[in-house]
Motif scaffolding. Structure first.
Motif, PDB file in Angstrom:
ATOM      1  N   THR A  26       3.558 -57.829  78.423  1.00  0.00           N
ATOM      2  CA  THR A  26       2.990 -56.850  77.216  1.00  0.00           C
ATOM      3  C   THR A  26       2.502 -57.714  75.943  1.00  0.00           C
ATOM      4  O   THR A  26       1.700 -57.641  75.249  1.00  0.00           O
ATOM      5  N   PHE A  27       3.138 -58.843  75.847  1.00  0.00           N
ATOM      6  CA  PHE A  27       3.407 -59.991  74.678  1.00  0.00           C
ATOM      7  C   PHE A  27       2.310 -60.776  74.906  1.00  0.00           C
ATOM      8  O   PHE A  27       1.762 -61.317  74.129  1.00  0.00           O
ATOM      9  N   ASN A  28       1.650 -60.900  76.070  1.00  0.00           N
ATOM     10  CA  ASN A  28       0.465 -61.777  76.405  1.00  0.00           C
ATOM     11  C   ASN A  28      -0.969 -61.006  76.579  1.00  0.00           C
ATOM     12  O   ASN A  28      -1.561 -61.722  77.184  1.00  0.00           O
ATOM     13  N   THR A  29      -1.085 -59.732  76.082  1.00  0.00           N
ATOM     14  CA  THR A  29      -2.178 -59.284  76.237  1.00  0.00           C
ATOM     15  C   THR A  29      -3.115 -59.465  74.789  1.00  0.00           C
ATOM     16  O   THR A  29      -2.656 -59.719  73.901  1.00  0.00           O
ATOM     17  N   GLY A  30      -4.592 -59.405  75.252  1.00  0.00           N
ATOM     18  CA  GLY A  30      -5.285 -59.720  74.080  1.00  0.00           C
ATOM     19  C   GLY A  30      -5.118 -58.617  73.170  1.00  0.00           C
ATOM     20  O   GLY A  30      -5.289 -59.042  71.763  1.00  0.00           O
ATOM     21  N   PHE A  32      -2.327 -56.878  71.877  1.00  0.00           N
ATOM     22  CA  PHE A  32      -1.068 -57.598  70.966  1.00  0.00           C
ATOM     23  C   PHE A  32      -1.447 -58.947  70.255  1.00  0.00           C
ATOM     24  O   PHE A  32      -1.071 -58.837  69.155  1.00  0.00           O
ATOM     25  N   ALA A  33      -2.162 -59.722  70.987  1.00  0.00           N
ATOM     26  CA  ALA A  33      -2.437 -60.965  70.482  1.00  0.00           C
ATOM     27  C   ALA A  33      -3.560 -60.704  69.091  1.00  0.00           C
ATOM     28  O   ALA A  33      -3.273 -61.282  68.009  1.00  0.00           O
ATOM     29  N   ARG A  34      -4.577 -59.857  69.359  1.00  0.00           N
ATOM     30  CA  ARG A  34      -5.199 -59.429  68.217  1.00  0.00           C
ATOM     31  C   ARG A  34      -4.657 -58.851  67.046  1.00  0.00           C
ATOM     32  O   ARG A  34      -4.950 -59.251  65.812  1.00  0.00           O
ATOM     33  N   SER A  35      -3.587 -58.008  67.331  1.00  0.00           N
ATOM     34  CA  SER A  35      -2.974 -57.135  66.300  1.00  0.00           C
ATOM     35  C   SER A  35      -1.975 -58.251  65.787  1.00  0.00           C
ATOM     36  O   SER A  35      -2.028 -58.178  64.426  1.00  0.00           O
ATOM     37  N   ALA A  36      -1.250 -59.264  66.268  1.00  0.00           N
ATOM     38  CA  ALA A  36      -0.519 -60.074  65.513  1.00  0.00           C
ATOM     39  C   ALA A  36      -1.448 -61.147  64.746  1.00  0.00           C
ATOM     40  O   ALA A  36      -0.988 -61.351  63.630  1.00  0.00           O
ATOM     41  N   LEU A  37      -2.553 -61.615  65.294  1.00  0.00           N
ATOM     42  CA  LEU A  37      -3.507 -62.330  64.484  1.00  0.00           C
ATOM     43  C   LEU A  37      -3.927 -61.697  63.333  1.00  0.00           C
ATOM     44  O   LEU A  37      -4.185 -62.599  62.252  1.00  0.00           O
ATOM     45  N   GLU A  38      -4.161 -60.471  63.347  1.00  0.00           N
ATOM     46  CA  GLU A  38      -4.664 -59.793  61.922  1.00  0.00           C
ATOM     47  C   GLU A  38      -3.604 -59.844  60.951  1.00  0.00           C
ATOM     48  O   GLU A  38      -4.179 -59.994  59.817  1.00  0.00           O
ATOM     49  N   ARG A  39      -2.383 -59.837  61.461  1.00  0.00           N
ATOM     50  CA  ARG A  39      -1.396 -59.834  60.293  1.00  0.00           C
ATOM     51  C   ARG A  39      -1.037 -61.202  59.864  1.00  0.00           C
ATOM     52  O   ARG A  39      -0.990 -61.629  58.625  1.00  0.00           O
ATOM     53  N   VAL A  46     -10.934 -61.414  64.319  1.00  0.00           N
ATOM     54  CA  VAL A  46     -10.322 -61.371  65.532  1.00  0.00           C
ATOM     55  C   VAL A  46     -11.014 -60.437  66.559  1.00  0.00           C
ATOM     56  O   VAL A  46     -10.528 -60.701  67.725  1.00  0.00           O
ATOM     57  N   ALA A  47     -11.483 -59.513  66.180  1.00  0.00           N
ATOM     58  CA  ALA A  47     -12.316 -58.261  67.050  1.00  0.00           C
ATOM     59  C   ALA A  47     -13.249 -59.374  68.094  1.00  0.00           C
ATOM     60  O   ALA A  47     -13.596 -58.694  69.090  1.00  0.00           O
ATOM     61  N   LEU A  49     -13.034 -61.967  69.434  1.00  0.00           N
ATOM     62  CA  LEU A  49     -12.287 -63.069  70.376  1.00  0.00           C
ATOM     63  C   LEU A  49     -12.198 -62.197  71.902  1.00  0.00           C
ATOM     64  O   LEU A  49     -11.900 -61.090  71.688  1.00  0.00           O
ATOM     65  N   SER A  50     -12.249 -62.932  72.947  1.00  0.00           N
ATOM     66  CA  SER A  50     -12.024 -62.342  74.119  1.00  0.00           C
ATOM     67  C   SER A  50     -10.453 -62.571  74.359  1.00  0.00           C
ATOM     68  O   SER A  50      -9.701 -62.827  73.507  1.00  0.00           O
ATOM     69  N   ASN A  51     -10.076 -61.486  75.473  1.00  0.00           N
ATOM     70  CA  ASN A  51      -8.632 -61.673  75.615  1.00  0.00           C
ATOM     71  C   ASN A  51      -7.977 -62.722  75.678  1.00  0.00           C
ATOM     72  O   ASN A  51      -6.922 -63.175  75.180  1.00  0.00           O
ATOM     73  N   ALA A  52      -8.590 -63.495  76.607  1.00  0.00           N
ATOM     74  CA  ALA A  52      -8.060 -65.089  76.735  1.00  0.00           C
ATOM     75  C   ALA A  52      -7.921 -65.684  75.436  1.00  0.00           C
ATOM     76  O   ALA A  52      -7.125 -66.592  75.401  1.00  0.00           O
TER      77      ALA A  52
END
Length: 82
Positions: A26-30, A32-39, A46-47, A49-52
């Motif tokens: 779950t920590f490698n999903t797009g 989760f990554a977008r949410s973390a990158l927004e912080r 970040v919206a 960006l593709s999941n990868a």
């Protein structure tokens, strides 16, 4: 009776391993990554960006030391993808 206990222990181990792998993924999903990158870099888009791409940026940013370095690297990589 020994066989039943052995089979039960093997089944429990397999179930625990599978659950651990599933929760770690779950920590490698797009999302989760977008949410973390927004912080980390709130001004970056970040919206788009593709999941990868989001996962790739997040993983690279985790290797940086310091919040300023993380933010700069994230913004740089996000701009390069757009």
């Amino acid at each position: 009776m020994k066989n039943v206990a052995l089979i039960a222990a093997a089944a429990l181990t397999a179930a625990t391993t599978f659950a651990g792998v599933a929760s770690a993924q779950t920590f490698n999903t797009g999302d989760f990554a977008r949410s973390a990158l927004e912080r980390i870099a709130p001004d970056a888009d970040v919206a788009a960006l593709s999941n990868a791409q989001a996962v790739a940026v997040y993983q690279v940013v985790q290797d940086e030391t310091g919040a300023a370095n993380q933010k700069a690297r994230a913004e740089s990589m996000i701009r390069s993808y757009q």
